[in-house]
Design a protein around this motif. Structure first.
Motif, PDB file in Angstrom:
ATOM      1  N   ILE A  56     -38.967  58.080 -39.733  1.00  0.00           N
ATOM      2  CA  ILE A  56     -38.251  58.111 -41.005  1.00  0.00           C
ATOM      3  C   ILE A  56     -37.492  56.798 -41.130  1.00  0.00           C
ATOM      4  O   ILE A  56     -36.671  56.465 -40.268  1.00  0.00           O
ATOM      5  N   VAL A  57     -37.789  56.040 -42.178  1.00  0.00           N
ATOM      6  CA  VAL A  57     -37.097  54.777 -42.441  1.00  0.00           C
ATOM      7  C   VAL A  57     -36.078  55.032 -43.550  1.00  0.00           C
ATOM      8  O   VAL A  57     -36.431  55.466 -44.643  1.00  0.00           O
ATOM      9  N   ASP A  58     -34.818  54.769 -43.252  1.00  0.00           N
ATOM     10  CA  ASP A  58     -33.722  55.048 -44.181  1.00  0.00           C
ATOM     11  C   ASP A  58     -33.207  53.729 -44.744  1.00  0.00           C
ATOM     12  O   ASP A  58     -32.623  52.919 -44.032  1.00  0.00           O
ATOM     13  N   GLU A  59     -33.449  53.508 -46.047  1.00  0.00           N
ATOM     14  CA  GLU A  59     -32.960  52.267 -46.660  1.00  0.00           C
ATOM     15  C   GLU A  59     -31.934  52.574 -47.753  1.00  0.00           C
ATOM     16  O   GLU A  59     -31.690  51.746 -48.626  1.00  0.00           O
ATOM     17  N   ARG A  60     -31.308  53.725 -47.668  1.00  0.00           N
ATOM     18  CA  ARG A  60     -30.233  54.045 -48.606  1.00  0.00           C
ATOM     19  C   ARG A  60     -29.078  53.055 -48.432  1.00  0.00           C
ATOM     20  O   ARG A  60     -28.795  52.618 -47.328  1.00  0.00           O
ATOM     21  N   PHE A  61     -28.461  52.690 -49.533  1.00  0.00           N
ATOM     22  CA  PHE A  61     -27.352  51.721 -49.543  1.00  0.00           C
ATOM     23  C   PHE A  61     -27.809  50.320 -49.133  1.00  0.00           C
ATOM     24  O   PHE A  61     -26.990  49.486 -48.749  1.00  0.00           O
ATOM     25  N   ASN A  62     -29.110  50.051 -49.235  1.00  0.00           N
ATOM     26  CA  ASN A  62     -29.632  48.746 -48.836  1.00  0.00           C
ATOM     27  C   ASN A  62     -29.129  47.667 -49.788  1.00  0.00           C
ATOM     28  O   ASN A  62     -29.343  47.733 -50.998  1.00  0.00           O
ATOM     29  N   GLY A  63     -28.465  46.654 -49.237  1.00  0.00           N
ATOM     30  CA  GLY A  63     -27.838  45.621 -50.049  1.00  0.00           C
ATOM     31  C   GLY A  63     -28.740  44.487 -50.471  1.00  0.00           C
ATOM     32  O   GLY A  63     -28.292  43.555 -51.143  1.00  0.00           O
ATOM     33  N   GLY A  64     -30.020  44.537 -50.089  1.00  0.00           N
ATOM     34  CA  GLY A  64     -30.958  43.501 -50.508  1.00  0.00           C
ATOM     35  C   GLY A  64     -30.846  42.240 -49.680  1.00  0.00           C
ATOM     36  O   GLY A  64     -30.226  42.197 -48.625  1.00  0.00           O
TER      37      GLY A  64
END
Length: 225
Positions: A56-64
């Motif tokens: 599972i890859v979690d990119e929530r809140f990813n700031g770019g």
């Protein structure tokens, strides 16, 4: 800082939840942005969990940051073959790969490079996106002209469009395949409905997944008279 410690505690807590809920078959990788920290976190968490069947890859809140094609390329490495040596130990090709099911978590607080990462994940059909639509700030800029008062101006110079010429993602974002809202009452109670749904999906997919298992024929006789 305390914020960094709390963030690391949240990440480790999620990793352990996934490990326990999948009976040790799935890893958890958090990607905070698509710049330095994002690559650091991906390298630390992904390559240390290569013994997992899925991830599972979690990119929530990813700031770019940048276009994280390296991350997408590493996730998109299907099994090709086995190798063995004279001592009967086995290896796979490509190495450094997790071949099984994958799920990506997204939310409305991920954008820019955090828009592109799930877009590429979805376009390559690596697995479902779970959560909420990303915020749609996928533009690029180069240069920040300074102002006389010490400030600066950020000017968007790059925009994204698809192969058919359509302008995409900016001001819309990337929609999930499975939409899950984080309700305040659930979060206050210590739950993470989005992560719970991702675990449910990957457990379902793992039931139908058989990892590559080496079973070679008898060794051929190479010698000739």
């Amino acid at each position: 800082s305390e914020r960094s410690l709390r963030n690391r505690d949240w990440i480790e807590g999620n990793r352990l939840k996934v490990l326990e809920a999948t009976n040790g078959r799935a890893g958890y990788v958090y990607v905070p942005n698509t710049a330095g920290a994002g690559y650091e976190y991906f390298t630390r968490y992904y390559f240390s969990q290569l013994d997992m069947d899925g991830v599972i890859v979690d990119e929530r809140f990813n700031g770019g940051g940048h276009l994280a094609d390296f991350i997408v390329d590493m996730l998109d490495r299907p099994f090709v073959n086995f190798w063995t040596n004279r001592s009967e130990s086995f290896d796979v090709a490509p190495t450094a790969s997790i071949f099984g099911p994958k799920v990506m978590l997204i939310n409305e607080n991920a954008g820019s490079g955090g828009d592109w990462l799930p877009y590429a994940f979805q376009k390559r059909e690596l697995g479902p996106l779970v959560g909420k639509r990303t915020w749609g700030g996928l533009v690029g800029y180069s240069g920040t002209p300074p102002l006389i008062d010490g400030g600066g101006i950020t000017i968007p110079n790059w925009a994204i469009f698809s192969e058919d010429g359509s302008w995409i993602i900016e001001n819309y974002g990337v929609a999930p395949d499975v939409e899950v809202q984080q309700m305040p009452k659930d979060v206050i109670a210590g739950r993470d409905p989005q992560l719970e749904k991702a675990i449910q999906i990957i457990n379902r997919d793992l039931q139908n997944y058989t990892p590559p298992t080496p079973n070679p024929d008898p060794r051929p006789k190479r010698a000739t008279r």
